[in-house]
Design an enzyme around this catalytic site. Structure first.
Site, PDB file in Angstrom:
ATOM      1  N   CYS A  65       0.475 -13.683 -28.542  1.00 35.13           N
ATOM      2  CA  CYS A  65       1.424 -12.574 -28.708  1.00 35.13           C
ATOM      3  C   CYS A  65       1.894 -12.592 -30.154  1.00 35.13           C
ATOM      4  O   CYS A  65       1.189 -13.128 -31.022  1.00 35.13           O
ATOM      5  CB  CYS A  65       2.559 -12.670 -27.689  1.00 35.13           C
TER       6      CYS A  65
ATOM      7  N   ASN B 277       4.838 -16.144 -30.196  1.00 33.57           N
ATOM      8  CA  ASN B 277       4.486 -17.330 -29.395  1.00 33.57           C
ATOM      9  C   ASN B 277       5.730 -18.021 -28.834  1.00 33.57           C
ATOM     10  O   ASN B 277       5.757 -19.238 -28.670  1.00 33.57           O
ATOM     11  CB  ASN B 277       3.623 -18.312 -30.193  1.00 33.57           C
TER      12      ASN B 277
ATOM     13  N   CYS C 225       7.740 -15.931 -26.329  1.00 33.94           N
ATOM     14  CA  CYS C 225       8.106 -15.182 -25.109  1.00 33.94           C
ATOM     15  C   CYS C 225       6.882 -14.987 -24.201  1.00 33.94           C
ATOM     16  O   CYS C 225       6.696 -15.710 -23.220  1.00 33.94           O
ATOM     17  CB  CYS C 225       8.730 -13.833 -25.459  1.00 33.94           C
ATOM     18  N   ARG C 226       6.029 -14.007 -24.529  1.00 27.08           N
ATOM     19  CA  ARG C 226       4.956 -13.639 -23.591  1.00 27.08           C
ATOM     20  C   ARG C 226       3.835 -14.666 -23.506  1.00 27.08           C
ATOM     21  O   ARG C 226       3.408 -15.023 -22.405  1.00 27.08           O
ATOM     22  CB  ARG C 226       4.384 -12.266 -23.981  1.00 27.08           C
ATOM     23  N   SER C 227       3.325 -15.136 -24.658  1.00 25.62           N
ATOM     24  CA  SER C 227       2.148 -16.013 -24.570  1.00 25.62           C
ATOM     25  C   SER C 227       2.460 -17.388 -23.970  1.00 25.62           C
ATOM     26  O   SER C 227       1.624 -17.914 -23.220  1.00 25.62           O
ATOM     27  CB  SER C 227       1.391 -16.118 -25.896  1.00 25.62           C
TER      28      SER C 227
ATOM     29  N   ASP D 258       7.004  -6.292 -25.049  1.00 30.89           N
ATOM     30  CA  ASP D 258       7.692  -7.417 -25.671  1.00 30.89           C
ATOM     31  C   ASP D 258       9.138  -7.466 -25.158  1.00 30.89           C
ATOM     32  O   ASP D 258       9.910  -6.532 -25.405  1.00 30.89           O
ATOM     33  CB  ASP D 258       7.655  -7.184 -27.180  1.00 30.89           C
TER      34      ASP D 258
HETATM   35  P1  4NP Z   1       6.629 -12.660 -28.274  1.00 33.58           P
HETATM   36  O1  4NP Z   1       8.057 -11.993 -28.574  1.00 33.58           O
HETATM   37  O2  4NP Z   1       5.646 -12.027 -29.245  1.00 33.58           O
HETATM   38  O3  4NP Z   1       6.354 -12.283 -26.859  1.00 33.58           O
HETATM   39  O4  4NP Z   1       6.816 -14.144 -28.500  1.00 33.58           O
HETATM   40  C1  4NP Z   1       8.630 -11.933 -29.847  1.00 33.58           C
HETATM   41  C2  4NP Z   1       9.273 -13.046 -30.346  1.00 33.58           C
HETATM   42  C3  4NP Z   1       9.884 -12.997 -31.587  1.00 33.58           C
HETATM   43  C4  4NP Z   1       9.846 -11.821 -32.316  1.00 33.58           C
HETATM   44  C5  4NP Z   1       9.196 -10.709 -31.825  1.00 33.58           C
HETATM   45  C6  4NP Z   1       8.586 -10.775 -30.572  1.00 33.58           C
HETATM   46  N1  4NP Z   1      10.487 -11.754 -33.598  1.00 33.58           N
HETATM   47  O5  4NP Z   1      10.482 -10.665 -34.192  1.00 33.58           O
HETATM   48  O6  4NP Z   1      11.022 -12.775 -34.055  1.00 33.58           O
END
Ligand code: 4NP
Length: 166
Positions: free
Chosen positions: A15, A18, A20-22, A130
């Protein structure tokens, strides 16, 4: 191209951050593969470097724990060149990150790249939203879609293995 037909599958979920989703996909997939008796390497990474070394978001940890899965030991890392040779499947959680993966893929990389929800045989939106800027219910919704996706992916990998045995 290397694939699950010839080798034990090795799956990398990707994602943006790294956190939240992954990592939720990594935990959910590991459990689904174990339930199905599928021997498989699994890891996760982000296309961005924002959170390198950080554990998953506390809301992701809580959502996974609510579903019986522990992911609090994981640490974020950024995808790198070796991943395209070490893993048989590099799997994005949304199309923006699939684009990011494809832009990084070495010409002779052996991994297959895909969206997690490409494993589904139904039509519809293939992106897993997200939840980072959302709330707990957005994390629960992401978990639910991720579980559906990883179950379909395990079934796909088992089919690929069955093809090899045929
Ligand atoms: P992820 O979510 O891609 O599912 O881990 C996010 C985590 C952090 C951020 C964006 C999306 N960020 O902008 O810091």
């Amino acid at each position: 191209m290397q694939s699950g037909k010839d080798h034990k599958p090795a799956v990398l979920f990707v994602c943006l951050g790294n956190i939240c989703r992954s990592p939720m996909a990594e935990g959910a997939f590991r459990a689904a593969a174990e339930r199905a008796g599928l021997a498989c390497t699994v890891d996760s990474a982000g296309t961005a470097d924002y959170h390198i070394g950080s554990p998953p978001d506390p809301r992701a940890i809580a959502t996974a724990r609510d579903n019986g899965i522990l992911i609090d030991h994981l640490h974020a890392r950024q995808i790198d060149r070796d991943d395209f040779y070490r893993f048989t499947h590099v799997i994005a959680l949304d199309s923006a990150n699939l684009q990011g993966i494809k832009a990084r893929a070495p010409r002779d990389g052996t991994a297959q790249t895909m969206l997690l929800l490409d494993a589904l045989d139904t039509a519809g939106d293939r992106n897993i939203a997200d939840p980072y800027h959302g709330n707990e219910s957005d994390f629960a919704a992401a978990w639910s879609v991720i579980e559906t996706g990883v179950d379909a992916l395990v079934a796909q990998l088992l089919r690929e293995g069955c093809d090899a045995a045929a």
